[in-house]
Design a protein around this motif. Structure first.
Motif, PDB file in Angstrom:
ATOM      1  N   UNK A  17      38.608 105.339 -44.545  1.00  0.00           N
ATOM      2  CA  UNK A  17      39.611 105.593 -45.581  1.00  0.00           C
ATOM      3  C   UNK A  17      41.033 105.311 -45.120  1.00  0.00           C
ATOM      4  N   UNK A  18      41.189 104.553 -44.027  1.00  0.00           N
ATOM      5  CA  UNK A  18      42.518 104.199 -43.566  1.00  0.00           C
ATOM      6  C   UNK A  18      42.571 102.725 -43.223  1.00  0.00           C
ATOM      7  N   UNK A  19      43.759 102.167 -43.367  1.00  0.00           N
ATOM      8  CA  UNK A  19      43.982 100.781 -42.998  1.00  0.00           C
ATOM      9  C   UNK A  19      45.392 100.684 -42.443  1.00  0.00           C
ATOM     10  N   UNK A  20      45.729  99.526 -41.908  1.00  0.00           N
ATOM     11  CA  UNK A  20      47.069  99.335 -41.384  1.00  0.00           C
ATOM     12  C   UNK A  20      47.630  98.021 -41.883  1.00  0.00           C
ATOM     13  N   UNK A  21      48.932  98.017 -42.053  1.00  0.00           N
ATOM     14  CA  UNK A  21      49.630  96.845 -42.558  1.00  0.00           C
ATOM     15  C   UNK A  21      50.917  96.693 -41.745  1.00  0.00           C
ATOM     16  N   UNK A  22      51.328  95.450 -41.531  1.00  0.00           N
ATOM     17  CA  UNK A  22      52.549  95.196 -40.775  1.00  0.00           C
ATOM     18  C   UNK A  22      53.740  95.162 -41.720  1.00  0.00           C
ATOM     19  N   UNK A  23      54.761  95.941 -41.405  1.00  0.00           N
ATOM     20  CA  UNK A  23      55.970  95.986 -42.210  1.00  0.00           C
ATOM     21  C   UNK A  23      56.762  94.703 -41.959  1.00  0.00           C
ATOM     22  N   UNK A  24      57.026  93.898 -42.994  1.00  0.00           N
ATOM     23  CA  UNK A  24      57.702  92.620 -42.774  1.00  0.00           C
ATOM     24  C   UNK A  24      59.170  92.774 -42.349  1.00  0.00           C
ATOM     25  N   UNK A  25      59.807  93.878 -42.713  1.00  0.00           N
ATOM     26  CA  UNK A  25      61.218  94.070 -42.356  1.00  0.00           C
ATOM     27  C   UNK A  25      61.387  94.482 -40.899  1.00  0.00           C
ATOM     28  N   UNK A  26      60.550  95.416 -40.430  1.00  0.00           N
ATOM     29  CA  UNK A  26      60.710  95.941 -39.074  1.00  0.00           C
ATOM     30  C   UNK A  26      59.761  95.299 -38.082  1.00  0.00           C
ATOM     31  N   UNK A  27      58.647  94.760 -38.559  1.00  0.00           N
ATOM     32  CA  UNK A  27      57.646  94.176 -37.674  1.00  0.00           C
ATOM     33  C   UNK A  27      56.746  95.209 -37.022  1.00  0.00           C
ATOM     34  N   UNK A  28      56.794  96.468 -37.490  1.00  0.00           N
ATOM     35  CA  UNK A  28      55.984  97.547 -36.927  1.00  0.00           C
ATOM     36  C   UNK A  28      54.750  97.777 -37.795  1.00  0.00           C
ATOM     37  N   UNK A  29      53.666  98.280 -37.175  1.00  0.00           N
ATOM     38  CA  UNK A  29      52.431  98.554 -37.893  1.00  0.00           C
ATOM     39  C   UNK A  29      52.497  99.937 -38.523  1.00  0.00           C
ATOM     40  N   UNK A  42      46.740 105.503 -45.961  1.00  0.00           N
ATOM     41  CA  UNK A  42      45.569 106.251 -46.409  1.00  0.00           C
ATOM     42  C   UNK A  42      45.152 105.730 -47.777  1.00  0.00           C
ATOM     43  N   UNK A  43      43.913 105.270 -47.910  1.00  0.00           N
ATOM     44  CA  UNK A  43      43.474 104.680 -49.177  1.00  0.00           C
ATOM     45  C   UNK A  43      43.114 105.730 -50.221  1.00  0.00           C
ATOM     46  N   UNK A  44      42.826 106.960 -49.814  1.00  0.00           N
ATOM     47  CA  UNK A  44      42.504 108.015 -50.786  1.00  0.00           C
ATOM     48  C   UNK A  44      43.750 108.461 -51.547  1.00  0.00           C
ATOM     49  N   UNK A  45      44.827 108.760 -50.818  1.00  0.00           N
ATOM     50  CA  UNK A  45      46.037 109.284 -51.449  1.00  0.00           C
ATOM     51  C   UNK A  45      47.072 108.203 -51.723  1.00  0.00           C
ATOM     52  N   UNK A  46      46.968 107.055 -51.035  1.00  0.00           N
ATOM     53  CA  UNK A  46      47.941 105.989 -51.204  1.00  0.00           C
ATOM     54  C   UNK A  46      49.205 106.198 -50.391  1.00  0.00           C
ATOM     55  N   UNK A  47      49.234 107.214 -49.534  1.00  0.00           N
ATOM     56  CA  UNK A  47      50.412 107.516 -48.746  1.00  0.00           C
ATOM     57  C   UNK A  47      50.407 106.745 -47.433  1.00  0.00           C
TER      58      UNK A  47
END
Length: 57
Positions: free
Chosen positions: A17-29, A33-38
């Motif tokens: 129920x979790x994933x990670x995405x790279x922030x294009x502005x900061x370059x940080x991961x 949370x896919x259940x709550x969207x937070x």
């Protein structure tokens, strides 16, 4: 369920129920949370991925 064996530093299984995405502005991961969207956490200690968390496409 994901578990962390002692003294090994490895993970058995994936975090569900979790994933990670790279922030294009900061370059940080960022962990998402896919259940709550937070957004849960930002990896600031290094530029590497979170362990055991899948990447979003």
């Amino acid at each position: 369920m994901a578990t962390n064996p002692p003294k090994d530093g490895s993970r058995k299984g994936a975090v569900r129920q979790r994933s990670q995405v790279k922030n294009p502005k900061t370059g940080l991961w960022t962990k998402h949370d896919s259940e709550t969207g937070r957004f849960l956490d930002v990896k600031t200690s290094s530029n590497k991925l979170f362990k055991g968390v899948r990447k979003e496409k």
